[in-house]
Design a protein around this motif. Sequence first.
Motif: not given
Length: 219
Positions: A77-88, A158-167, A171-174
Amino acid sequence: MDFAFISEVIPLYMQAAWLTLRIALISIVFCIALGIICAVIRLFKIPVLSQIVKIYTELSRNTPLLIQLFFLYFALPRLGIKLSSEQCGIIGLTFLGGSYMAETFRSSLETVSQVQIESGQCIGLRPSQIVRYVILPQAFSVSVPGVCANIMFLIKETSMFSAVALADLMYVAKDLIGLYYKTDEALTLLVLAYFILLLPISILSGIAERRLRYGQFGA
Protein backbone atom coordinates in the motif's frame (compact mmCIF):
# COMPACT_ATOMS: atom_id res chain seq x y z
CA MET A 1 -15.41 -27.96 28.87
CA ASP A 2 -18.37 -25.73 28.05
CA PHE A 3 -20.36 -27.74 25.50
CA ALA A 4 -23.09 -25.11 25.31
CA PHE A 5 -20.48 -22.59 24.17
CA ILE A 6 -19.08 -25.08 21.66
CA SER A 7 -22.48 -25.70 20.07
CA GLU A 8 -23.05 -21.95 19.89
CA VAL A 9 -19.82 -21.12 18.04
CA ILE A 10 -19.68 -24.12 15.69
CA PRO A 11 -21.36 -22.09 12.89
CA LEU A 12 -18.54 -19.55 13.13
CA TYR A 13 -15.98 -22.30 12.64
CA MET A 14 -17.93 -23.74 9.72
CA GLN A 15 -17.98 -20.36 8.01
CA ALA A 16 -14.27 -19.85 8.69
CA ALA A 17 -13.47 -23.39 7.48
CA TRP A 18 -15.26 -22.74 4.20
CA LEU A 19 -13.34 -19.48 3.71
CA THR A 20 -10.04 -21.21 4.56
CA LEU A 21 -10.74 -24.11 2.20
CA ARG A 22 -11.89 -21.85 -0.64
CA ILE A 23 -8.79 -19.69 -0.53
CA ALA A 24 -6.55 -22.73 -0.14
CA LEU A 25 -8.08 -24.50 -3.16
CA ILE A 26 -7.80 -21.41 -5.38
CA SER A 27 -4.19 -20.97 -4.32
CA ILE A 28 -3.37 -24.66 -4.86
CA VAL A 29 -4.67 -24.52 -8.44
CA PHE A 30 -2.42 -21.53 -9.11
CA CYS A 31 0.48 -23.27 -7.31
CA ILE A 32 0.22 -26.35 -9.50
CA ALA A 33 0.06 -24.27 -12.69
CA LEU A 34 3.00 -22.11 -11.60
CA GLY A 35 4.95 -25.16 -10.48
CA ILE A 36 4.54 -26.93 -13.83
CA ILE A 37 5.62 -23.83 -15.77
CA CYS A 38 8.68 -23.30 -13.56
CA ALA A 39 9.63 -26.98 -13.68
CA VAL A 40 9.47 -27.08 -17.48
CA ILE A 41 11.58 -23.92 -17.70
CA ARG A 42 14.21 -25.47 -15.41
CA LEU A 43 14.08 -28.80 -17.26
CA PHE A 44 14.78 -27.26 -20.68
CA LYS A 45 17.19 -24.68 -19.21
CA ILE A 46 15.57 -21.79 -21.06
CA PRO A 47 18.00 -18.83 -21.00
CA VAL A 48 17.21 -15.96 -18.62
CA LEU A 49 13.88 -17.51 -17.55
CA SER A 50 15.71 -20.42 -15.93
CA GLN A 51 17.75 -18.03 -13.79
CA ILE A 52 14.65 -16.04 -12.85
CA VAL A 53 12.87 -19.23 -11.78
CA LYS A 54 15.88 -20.30 -9.72
CA ILE A 55 15.97 -16.94 -7.91
CA TYR A 56 12.20 -17.09 -7.32
CA THR A 57 12.45 -20.61 -5.90
CA GLU A 58 15.22 -19.70 -3.48
CA LEU A 59 13.51 -16.48 -2.40
CA SER A 60 10.15 -18.16 -1.87
CA ARG A 61 11.39 -21.23 0.00
CA ASN A 62 13.75 -19.30 2.26
CA THR A 63 11.33 -16.63 3.50
CA PRO A 64 8.43 -17.33 5.90
CA LEU A 65 4.86 -17.01 4.65
CA LEU A 66 4.14 -14.59 7.48
CA ILE A 67 6.78 -12.16 6.20
CA GLN A 68 5.45 -12.48 2.66
CA LEU A 69 1.93 -11.70 3.85
CA PHE A 70 3.15 -8.68 5.83
CA PHE A 71 4.91 -7.39 2.71
CA LEU A 72 1.76 -7.76 0.60
CA TYR A 73 -0.61 -6.32 3.19
CA PHE A 74 1.46 -3.54 4.77
CA ALA A 75 4.32 -2.68 2.39
CA LEU A 76 2.58 -2.67 -1.01
CA PRO A 77 0.00 0.00 0.00
CA ARG A 78 2.92 2.38 0.54
CA LEU A 79 3.78 1.82 -3.12
CA GLY A 80 0.21 2.53 -4.17
CA ILE A 81 -0.86 -1.13 -4.49
CA LYS A 82 -3.66 -2.01 -2.11
CA LEU A 83 -4.82 -5.62 -1.83
CA SER A 84 -7.64 -7.13 0.19
CA SER A 85 -6.95 -9.75 2.85
CA GLU A 86 -8.20 -12.52 0.55
CA GLN A 87 -6.02 -11.34 -2.31
CA CYS A 88 -2.99 -11.22 -0.02
CA GLY A 89 -3.74 -14.75 1.17
CA ILE A 90 -4.09 -16.15 -2.35
CA ILE A 91 -1.01 -14.37 -3.71
CA GLY A 92 1.10 -15.21 -0.65
CA LEU A 93 0.16 -18.90 -0.62
CA THR A 94 0.65 -19.15 -4.39
CA PHE A 95 4.06 -17.49 -4.15
CA LEU A 96 5.12 -19.93 -1.44
CA GLY A 97 3.48 -23.06 -2.81
CA GLY A 98 4.54 -22.48 -6.41
CA SER A 99 8.19 -22.99 -5.51
CA TYR A 100 7.50 -26.22 -3.61
CA MET A 101 5.38 -27.54 -6.46
CA ALA A 102 8.10 -26.52 -8.95
CA GLU A 103 10.74 -28.53 -7.13
CA THR A 104 8.40 -31.51 -6.83
CA PHE A 105 7.58 -31.44 -10.53
CA ARG A 106 11.19 -30.83 -11.51
CA SER A 107 12.41 -33.88 -9.61
CA SER A 108 9.58 -35.92 -11.16
CA LEU A 109 10.33 -34.70 -14.69
CA GLU A 110 13.99 -35.62 -14.27
CA THR A 111 13.00 -39.26 -13.67
CA VAL A 112 11.93 -39.52 -17.32
CA SER A 113 14.67 -41.18 -19.33
CA GLN A 114 16.63 -38.90 -21.65
CA VAL A 115 16.38 -41.64 -24.28
CA GLN A 116 12.62 -41.17 -24.47
CA ILE A 117 12.97 -37.42 -24.93
CA GLU A 118 15.53 -37.96 -27.68
CA SER A 119 13.24 -40.53 -29.30
CA GLY A 120 10.47 -37.94 -29.37
CA GLN A 121 12.83 -35.48 -31.04
CA CYS A 122 13.85 -38.10 -33.61
CA ILE A 123 10.27 -38.65 -34.76
CA GLY A 124 9.77 -34.91 -35.20
CA LEU A 125 7.84 -33.95 -32.09
CA ARG A 126 8.01 -30.31 -31.09
CA PRO A 127 9.21 -29.49 -27.55
CA SER A 128 5.64 -28.74 -26.47
CA GLN A 129 4.50 -32.13 -27.81
CA ILE A 130 7.35 -33.92 -26.06
CA VAL A 131 6.32 -32.31 -22.78
CA ARG A 132 2.65 -33.13 -23.29
CA TYR A 133 2.82 -36.67 -24.67
CA VAL A 134 6.14 -38.07 -23.41
CA ILE A 135 7.26 -36.34 -20.22
CA LEU A 136 4.15 -35.26 -18.31
CA PRO A 137 2.24 -38.58 -18.37
CA GLN A 138 5.21 -40.44 -16.87
CA ALA A 139 6.21 -37.73 -14.43
CA PHE A 140 2.65 -37.36 -13.14
CA SER A 141 2.57 -40.71 -11.34
CA VAL A 142 5.94 -40.01 -9.73
CA SER A 143 4.87 -36.57 -8.53
CA VAL A 144 1.62 -37.62 -6.81
CA PRO A 145 3.06 -38.23 -3.29
CA GLY A 146 4.98 -34.95 -3.32
CA VAL A 147 2.07 -32.94 -4.68
CA CYS A 148 -0.31 -34.37 -2.09
CA ALA A 149 2.17 -33.60 0.70
CA ASN A 150 2.50 -30.03 -0.59
CA ILE A 151 -1.28 -29.62 -0.68
CA MET A 152 -1.59 -30.64 2.97
CA PHE A 153 1.33 -28.37 3.87
CA LEU A 154 -0.29 -25.38 2.14
CA ILE A 155 -3.66 -25.93 3.81
CA LYS A 156 -1.93 -25.93 7.20
CA GLU A 157 -0.06 -22.76 6.25
CA THR A 158 -3.41 -20.95 5.94
CA SER A 159 -3.22 -20.53 9.71
CA MET A 160 -0.99 -17.53 8.96
CA PHE A 161 -3.84 -15.66 7.26
CA SER A 162 -5.15 -14.30 10.56
CA ALA A 163 -2.10 -12.00 10.63
CA VAL A 164 -3.61 -9.94 7.79
CA ALA A 165 -7.12 -9.74 9.28
CA LEU A 166 -8.54 -12.62 7.24
CA ALA A 167 -11.36 -14.34 9.15
CA ASP A 168 -10.01 -17.87 8.79
CA LEU A 169 -10.06 -20.65 11.40
CA MET A 170 -7.14 -19.27 13.39
CA TYR A 171 -8.64 -15.78 13.37
CA VAL A 172 -11.94 -17.08 14.77
CA ALA A 173 -10.19 -19.10 17.48
CA LYS A 174 -8.05 -16.14 18.58
CA ASP A 175 -11.08 -13.85 18.53
CA LEU A 176 -13.14 -16.17 20.73
CA ILE A 177 -10.29 -16.61 23.19
CA GLY A 178 -9.87 -12.83 23.43
CA LEU A 179 -13.60 -12.20 23.90
CA TYR A 180 -14.69 -15.06 26.15
CA TYR A 181 -11.47 -16.57 27.53
CA LYS A 182 -12.67 -19.99 26.38
CA THR A 183 -9.22 -21.21 25.44
CA ASP A 184 -9.81 -24.95 25.73
CA GLU A 185 -13.04 -24.87 23.77
CA ALA A 186 -11.70 -22.58 21.02
CA LEU A 187 -8.49 -24.55 20.50
CA THR A 188 -10.30 -27.90 20.59
CA LEU A 189 -12.61 -26.76 17.82
CA LEU A 190 -9.63 -25.37 15.90
CA VAL A 191 -7.82 -28.72 16.03
CA LEU A 192 -10.96 -30.61 15.01
CA ALA A 193 -11.62 -28.22 12.13
CA TYR A 194 -8.17 -28.71 10.62
CA PHE A 195 -8.40 -32.45 11.23
CA ILE A 196 -11.72 -32.62 9.38
CA LEU A 197 -10.28 -30.60 6.48
CA LEU A 198 -7.08 -32.61 6.16
CA LEU A 199 -8.19 -36.18 6.90
CA PRO A 200 -10.10 -36.70 3.61
CA ILE A 201 -7.15 -35.29 1.65
CA SER A 202 -4.78 -37.63 3.48
CA ILE A 203 -6.98 -40.65 2.72
CA LEU A 204 -7.44 -39.70 -0.95
CA SER A 205 -3.70 -39.08 -1.27
CA GLY A 206 -2.95 -42.58 0.00
CA ILE A 207 -5.43 -44.10 -2.45
CA ALA A 208 -4.04 -42.10 -5.39
CA GLU A 209 -0.46 -42.99 -4.48
CA ARG A 210 -1.22 -46.71 -4.33
CA ARG A 211 -3.08 -46.65 -7.64
CA LEU A 212 -0.42 -44.70 -9.51
CA ARG A 213 2.68 -46.12 -7.82
CA TYR A 214 3.60 -48.23 -10.83
CA GLY A 215 1.95 -46.06 -13.44
CA GLN A 216 5.25 -45.14 -15.03
CA PHE A 217 5.84 -48.80 -15.85
CA GLY A 218 2.42 -49.24 -17.46
CA ALA A 219 1.00 -51.39 -14.64
